[in-house]
Design a protein around this motif. Structure first.
Motif, short mmCIF file in Angstrom:
data_model
loop_
_atom_site.label_atom_id
_atom_site.label_comp_id
_atom_site.label_asym_id
_atom_site.label_seq_id
_atom_site.Cartn_x
_atom_site.Cartn_y
_atom_site.Cartn_z
N ALA A 49 57.16 83.21 29.13
CA ALA A 49 57.73 81.99 29.72
C ALA A 49 57.73 82.03 31.24
O ALA A 49 57.63 80.98 31.89
N ASN A 50 57.83 83.21 31.81
CA ASN A 50 57.88 83.32 33.26
C ASN A 50 56.54 83.71 33.89
O ASN A 50 56.48 84.05 35.07
N GLU A 87 55.19 72.30 29.66
CA GLU A 87 56.06 73.08 30.52
C GLU A 87 56.90 72.13 31.35
O GLU A 87 56.40 71.12 31.85
N LYS A 104 62.76 79.24 29.33
CA LYS A 104 62.41 80.19 30.39
C LYS A 104 63.55 81.19 30.60
O LYS A 104 63.30 82.35 30.90
#
Length: 116
Positions: free
Chosen positions: A10-11, A21, A44
């Motif tokens: 996610a990061n 996103e 996230k």
């Protein structure tokens, strides 16, 4: 969490093509798909599961991602499943909140996922 694979994806620490996103969540294809469409929606920020005090804006982002993914994958009108497993007894093996979006085949024909 430094060792959480979904945090890393996610990061951006693990390269992945995102289908959606925003500031709160990402959506990407499951590496072990259980249906023709099998997309994961992942916050996230790290939350263990849906019962981990998830802010309303993150849940709204997850819902927005479902809508966008279903439309993009062509399953919005034909139908799809959204699944969130909570805890090991429910089959959750990655302890980072995530939702499976599955579609592209009739229920019972490839739409019962193994937990990611």
């Amino acid at each position: 969490m430094s060792d959480c694979i979904f945090c890393k994806i996610a990061n951006g620490e693990v390269p992945t093509d995102f289908l959606f996103e925003d500031g709160n969540v990402v959506a990407f294809r499951d590496l072990n798909p259980q249906a023709p469409t099998h997309v994961l929606i992942v916050p996230k920020a790290h939350y263990a599961n849906i019962a981990d005090g998830v802010p309303a804006e993150v849940l709204k982002s997850m819902a927005d991602a479902v809508e966008a993914v279903a439309e993009a994958e062509g399953v919005r009108d034909s139908g799809f499943r959204c699944i969130m497993n909570t805890g090991a007894a429910a089959g959750q093996t990655v302890m980072h909140l995530h939702m499976h979006v599955l579609g592209g085949a009739p229920l019972g024909e490839g739409l019962l996922p193994k937990e990611a």
